[in-house]
Design a protein around this motif. Sequence first.
Motif, PDB file in Angstrom:
ATOM      1  N   UNK A 437       0.814  -1.218   0.000  1.00 31.66           N
ATOM      2  CA  UNK A 437       0.000   0.000   0.000  1.00 31.66           C
ATOM      3  C   UNK A 437       0.842   1.259   0.000  1.00 31.66           C
ATOM      4  N   UNK A 438       2.151   1.124  -0.246  1.00 30.61           N
ATOM      5  CA  UNK A 438       3.065   2.264  -0.348  1.00 30.61           C
ATOM      6  C   UNK A 438       3.067   3.100   0.925  1.00 30.61           C
ATOM      7  N   UNK A 439       3.929   2.715   1.847  1.00 29.93           N
ATOM      8  CA  UNK A 439       4.065   3.458   3.091  1.00 29.93           C
ATOM      9  C   UNK A 439       4.642   4.840   2.799  1.00 29.93           C
ATOM     10  N   UNK A 440       3.983   5.886   3.315  1.00 29.02           N
ATOM     11  CA  UNK A 440       4.470   7.249   3.161  1.00 29.02           C
ATOM     12  C   UNK A 440       3.997   8.076   4.358  1.00 29.02           C
ATOM     13  N   UNK A 441       4.541   9.290   4.471  1.00 31.54           N
ATOM     14  CA  UNK A 441       4.188  10.173   5.585  1.00 31.54           C
ATOM     15  C   UNK A 441       3.039  11.081   5.152  1.00 31.54           C
ATOM     16  N   UNK A 442       1.964  11.100   5.915  1.00 30.04           N
ATOM     17  CA  UNK A 442       0.842  11.994   5.601  1.00 30.04           C
ATOM     18  C   UNK A 442       0.967  13.305   6.381  1.00 30.04           C
ATOM     19  N   UNK A 443       1.363  13.198   7.656  1.00 29.56           N
ATOM     20  CA  UNK A 443       1.516  14.400   8.482  1.00 29.56           C
ATOM     21  C   UNK A 443       2.633  14.191   9.503  1.00 29.56           C
ATOM     22  N   UNK A 444       3.292  15.296   9.863  1.00 27.40           N
ATOM     23  CA  UNK A 444       4.243  15.294  10.979  1.00 27.40           C
ATOM     24  C   UNK A 444       3.723  16.317  11.980  1.00 27.40           C
ATOM     25  N   UNK A 445       3.328  15.852  13.141  1.00 34.02           N
ATOM     26  CA  UNK A 445       2.712  16.712  14.155  1.00 34.02           C
ATOM     27  C   UNK A 445       3.601  16.751  15.386  1.00 34.02           C
ATOM     28  N   UNK A 446       3.892  17.958  15.840  1.00 32.49           N
ATOM     29  CA  UNK A 446       4.693  18.153  17.049  1.00 32.49           C
ATOM     30  C   UNK A 446       3.786  18.734  18.125  1.00 32.49           C
ATOM     31  N   UNK A 447       3.691  18.026  19.236  1.00 30.85           N
ATOM     32  CA  UNK A 447       2.818  18.471  20.318  1.00 30.85           C
ATOM     33  C   UNK A 447       3.608  18.470  21.619  1.00 30.85           C
ATOM     34  N   UNK A 448       3.491  19.555  22.360  1.00 28.76           N
ATOM     35  CA  UNK A 448       4.178  19.699  23.640  1.00 28.76           C
ATOM     36  C   UNK A 448       3.157  20.104  24.695  1.00 28.76           C
ATOM     37  N   UNK A 449       3.232  19.479  25.869  1.00 30.61           N
ATOM     38  CA  UNK A 449       2.375  19.937  26.960  1.00 30.61           C
ATOM     39  C   UNK A 449       3.109  19.823  28.285  1.00 30.61           C
ATOM     40  N   UNK A 450       2.751  20.694  29.188  1.00 30.07           N
ATOM     41  CA  UNK A 450       3.278  20.677  30.559  1.00 30.07           C
ATOM     42  C   UNK A 450       2.081  20.518  31.479  1.00 30.07           C
ATOM     43  N   UNK A 451       2.077  19.444  32.261  1.00 31.22           N
ATOM     44  CA  UNK A 451       0.973  19.160  33.172  1.00 31.22           C
ATOM     45  C   UNK A 451       1.561  18.973  34.577  1.00 31.22           C
ATOM     46  N   UNK A 452       1.368  19.969  35.427  1.00 31.16           N
ATOM     47  CA  UNK A 452       1.860  19.897  36.801  1.00 31.16           C
ATOM     48  C   UNK A 452       0.691  19.556  37.714  1.00 31.16           C
TER      49      UNK A 452
END
Length: 456
Positions: A437-452
């Motif tokens: 099925x041809x592996x490829x990248x659809x999205x690159x998502x960067x998520x950062x969170x700080x939970x104290x």
Amino acid sequence: MQSSPPALTNENRVIETRKQAELVHAKMNEKLIPTFKGTLQEQMVNVNSTEIPITIYTPVDVNKTKLVIFFHGGGFTVCSRKTHQTIVNVLADATKTIWISVEYRRGPEHKFPIWWEDACEVTRHILENKESYGVESSAKVGLAGDSAGAALSASICHTLKNIDFQILVFGIFDMRRTTPSYKEFVHPMYFLTPEMLDWLTSSAFRDTNDLTDPRASVLLKPSFENLPPCLLIPAELDPLRDDSYAYQKVLDDAGVKTKMVLIKGVIHGYFSVPGTQKNNKVNINFNDTKIKEFSKNLTNKNADFHEANGKISKVALMHHRGKFPYAENNDLHVQIVHIPYKSENKDVEFVFTMILPNRRVQLDVVEQKLASQPDLMQKLLSHQNTRTEEFHLYLLKFKMETTFELSDILQQLEMKDAFNSYKANFTGIVSEKTDRDRLYISKVIHKVFIDVNEEG
């Protein structure tokens, strides 16, 4: 009573700041270093009666039809090839392109226009001799840089011909600093404070007349026609942000092809520490060997919180009685508590440092001192004069998060095939037989969170 240590001279401040910049970059990027399979080569270029060092990074399976010349940021004063080599390697590997990083001379030892002339003449030399740097005679050559390096790249594109593209990452394009974002992001939490900008400016330029020289302030150029296509990558929470908007406008008005990719939720300087920009989750918890977790039963969900502006808000306030590394600083009139953390990754160490102004000490006064004297922050974080004491600790319970999508910017940096279902080749991860099925990248998502919270 102890006397205060003597204030750093500007020369010592430059030395210490450069040293700290290299140490911080090395630590934050250390896990990426072993991943580079290309080759590094050091050379010297003779220009302006001196030798300018350059580093040539050639990735595996290099594409010899393109070459990028990179100029590091740091206010023409602080950073170096060493601080930025990791991001240069990352981009070279991602684009399969040779990247050359230039060590132009810096202020205050060498003020404007020396560093501009160094960068310009090294570029001229590479353009005239590009085959000797591993590419074809017809190869396209682009300029790239972050912050001060972006300013150099943009300016050189006005001066030299045969430059095919430019990549400008949170650049400064008018040294007079007049765009609205300079007033919007003045808090120390945005890193690049007005005081720091003033110091860098005085270190890099001879006098205020230099600030209006079009070579330094490219927005003051009389014409913007016939320039190479330009990719601008500003940071959302950056005093320099609006310079990119202003520069894109004058380029668009002149008919120059441009592309703007705003990186949301980040501050100035994020670009050179790719080791911190991982697309994964790291759980941090209080280190049970040093302190206990906060008890949920002791959390006051309706506590008064006194804000700097005098307003009282209702918040969830956690409470714990225990022993903590503690210090007081008489220069700032603050109390400091260091809370050790641990991570699921044993190689990662974290310390949550809290700074509390003494009674009747205004928070903005503390912030201004920290912004104008970087050595003070270093003292606070170095655990100087720290002792272990037992007391009641009250800590605000809070959560912050931000998300941004990197697919567009990676493709603009020529990492295109990986996002194309017909061209992507991930046979190093999966076999051709299973990759039907041809592996490829659809999205690159960067998520950062700080939970104290009570658990960490």
